[in-house]
Write a protein that holds these residues in place. Sequence first.
Motif, PDB file in Angstrom:
ATOM      1  N   UNK A  70       1.176  -1.619   0.256  1.00 28.17           N
ATOM      2  CA  UNK A  70       0.179  -0.035   0.304  1.00 28.17           C
ATOM      3  C   UNK A  70       1.009   0.998  -0.178  1.00 28.17           C
ATOM      4  N   UNK A  71       0.530   2.108  -0.616  1.00 31.14           N
ATOM      5  CA  UNK A  71       1.000   4.177  -0.827  1.00 31.14           C
ATOM      6  C   UNK A  71       0.725   4.445   0.275  1.00 31.14           C
ATOM      7  N   UNK A  72       1.403   5.220   1.090  1.00 32.82           N
ATOM      8  CA  UNK A  72       1.470   6.427   1.862  1.00 32.82           C
ATOM      9  C   UNK A  72      -0.222   7.237   1.470  1.00 32.82           C
ATOM     10  N   UNK A  73      -0.817   7.524   2.597  1.00 33.14           N
ATOM     11  CA  UNK A  73      -1.937   8.867   2.541  1.00 33.14           C
ATOM     12  C   UNK A  73      -1.337  10.267   1.796  1.00 33.14           C
ATOM     13  N   UNK A  74       0.054  10.443   2.540  1.00 38.66           N
ATOM     14  CA  UNK A  74       0.769  11.240   1.587  1.00 38.66           C
ATOM     15  C   UNK A  74       0.640  11.288   0.479  1.00 38.66           C
ATOM     16  N   UNK A  75       1.098  10.045   0.052  1.00 39.04           N
ATOM     17  CA  UNK A  75       1.337  10.106  -1.977  1.00 39.04           C
ATOM     18  C   UNK A  75       0.038  10.556  -2.731  1.00 39.04           C
ATOM     19  N   UNK A  76      -1.491  10.020  -2.026  1.00 40.20           N
ATOM     20  CA  UNK A  76      -2.876   9.907  -2.614  1.00 40.20           C
ATOM     21  C   UNK A  76      -2.858  11.290  -1.609  1.00 40.20           C
ATOM     22  N   UNK A  77      -2.532  12.236  -0.875  1.00 34.21           N
ATOM     23  CA  UNK A  77      -3.184  13.088  -0.768  1.00 34.21           C
ATOM     24  C   UNK A  77      -2.092  14.460  -2.092  1.00 34.21           C
ATOM     25  N   UNK A  78      -1.558  13.865  -2.172  1.00 37.78           N
ATOM     26  CA  UNK A  78      -0.130  14.921  -3.437  1.00 37.78           C
ATOM     27  C   UNK A  78      -1.060  14.333  -4.860  1.00 37.78           C
ATOM     28  N   UNK A  79      -2.083  13.393  -4.939  1.00 39.03           N
ATOM     29  CA  UNK A  79      -2.781  13.483  -5.842  1.00 39.03           C
ATOM     30  C   UNK A  79      -3.881  14.317  -5.880  1.00 39.03           C
ATOM     31  N   UNK A  80      -5.484  13.511  -4.688  1.00 39.03           N
ATOM     32  CA  UNK A  80      -6.229  14.694  -4.817  1.00 39.03           C
ATOM     33  C   UNK A  80      -6.186  16.345  -4.338  1.00 39.03           C
ATOM     34  N   UNK A  81      -5.853  16.465  -3.769  1.00 40.86           N
ATOM     35  CA  UNK A  81      -5.455  17.783  -3.763  1.00 40.86           C
ATOM     36  C   UNK A  81      -5.048  19.022  -4.729  1.00 40.86           C
ATOM     37  N   UNK A  82      -3.888  18.166  -5.691  1.00 39.32           N
ATOM     38  CA  UNK A  82      -4.120  18.965  -7.427  1.00 39.32           C
ATOM     39  C   UNK A  82      -4.699  18.872  -8.397  1.00 39.32           C
ATOM     40  N   UNK A  83      -5.258  17.076  -8.416  1.00 36.34           N
ATOM     41  CA  UNK A  83      -5.829  17.037  -8.980  1.00 36.34           C
ATOM     42  C   UNK A  83      -7.445  16.714  -8.782  1.00 36.34           C
ATOM     43  N   UNK A  84      -8.092  17.121  -8.201  1.00 37.62           N
ATOM     44  CA  UNK A  84      -9.809  17.393  -7.597  1.00 37.62           C
ATOM     45  C   UNK A  84     -10.333  18.325  -6.693  1.00 37.62           C
TER      46      UNK A  84
END
Length: 484
Positions: A70-84
């Motif tokens: 699993x990848x870290x929540x911080x990596x998910x945030x890097x995508x979510x905050x930029x592209x949604x």
Amino acid sequence: MTSRRLRAAIDDRAPSPRVEPASPAISQLAFELPVERADELPALPLAPEWKDQQRLWGHSLHPMCSYLASFPAALAHAFIARWSRPGDVVLDPFSGCGTTPLQACAEGRIGVGTDLNPFAHLLTAAKVEPAHPAEARTRLAALRVGWAAAGAAWTDLGERVFVAPEAVGSRVPAAGSGGDPSSTDEAVPREVALAFHPRTLGQLLYVRSALDLDVRADRFLAAAITGILHGKSRTYLSGLMPNTVSMAPRYVRTFAARTEFRSPERDVFDCVEAKLDRLYRQPPPTTPGIAMIGDARDAGVRSRAALRDRALPERARLVGTSPPYLRVVKYGYYNWLRTWFLGEDARQIDATLDDAHHREPYLAFMRDVLAGLRPALSDDAVVVLVIGDVELDRGRRIKGGVGLAERVWESAAQPEGYALAGLVVDPILAHRKMTKLWGDEAGRATKTDRILVLGATESGRRRALAGASTPISWDWPPRGLRLL
């Protein structure tokens, strides 16, 4: 015994016919674009700020249970905050333990996750549709009351199983059966009996029988228990294994015999209560998500239907996911104790997931996945695929396991009309991986993640490029959440 969820998912796993791109313009775009070779993929200027965050950055529900690859929540945030944006749908067709859907919900998006693994589905569902704190604690209190009334019989059963798990008199009720301790549905594997103190085992058998995973509070408690079944501190129910993975059953039997291992008595209800305190350090997300069980190849059709049923936007503006690693992780095998608790068959899970792909079948599978996502994507959707380089499988070098993200672009994404935004190479630090428990072997199988960023169309590609350099906040919890 195979669960109803897994049987239904197996029945539905045949890939749907490939869905063609949404418009002729997309097909024409794919035709006109020059073919990018692996060594020519453009780098996307995305600063790896997620590496600077604390290990447990993000919502307090994330550490529900450890989960390999699993990848870290911080990596998910890097995508979510930029592209949604708040209110957008964020989709993960390989949701695993639910990191992307949960973080999306925590940031005001509609997180949707699907996985073919029933254990992964349980974790995702518990996170994106969590029980309210009062609801979970009330259910735990009811289980305590039930134990107070019938605990002596269950303790006796736990002692019989501990002494002679194969004996006829040691058979136990099935998971979720609601049965009494005199039910004789199944035998307990010896390695399970070895892991716990007899009274702790009796409590687990009682709770395992009582929980109904179709009920939200019960599902949440079951997910919480999987996270404390084994580990090396007093907060875990067994100290036989680390919390990251279940060691091989044969190894467990040999180790327990050689060391004369005896687990200390741990009270299941006290440990679960402490786990709930940790999980509820932050209030659950106010935006609920959707968890589905099924094949990633038809995730687009199923997610649209689920969103439509709830009168929500039907198309995702962001897909953030990490497809299965090439021939590395057996999710059932490495979680056999957790799957036993849930009433699932670890071997059946691994047979169903069929993750022992060589490169060419893997690329064909990924093309089917990307084709199947089309119905669920907005025209300007961004698709982010985190694909690990796999160098070794059980010590043997894998052919074609390095540069797999580039091959996915060439053989899967580009033929399906996606537009390439770029590639981010993300070296993985061995000491940050769950496999660090393997000492010198830690991190040898997968040393690098490659983050392939695509647009569903040219509009999505341009949005991905524009968002890559957008500054985002790393404050967590967000200020509004801190005030609650």
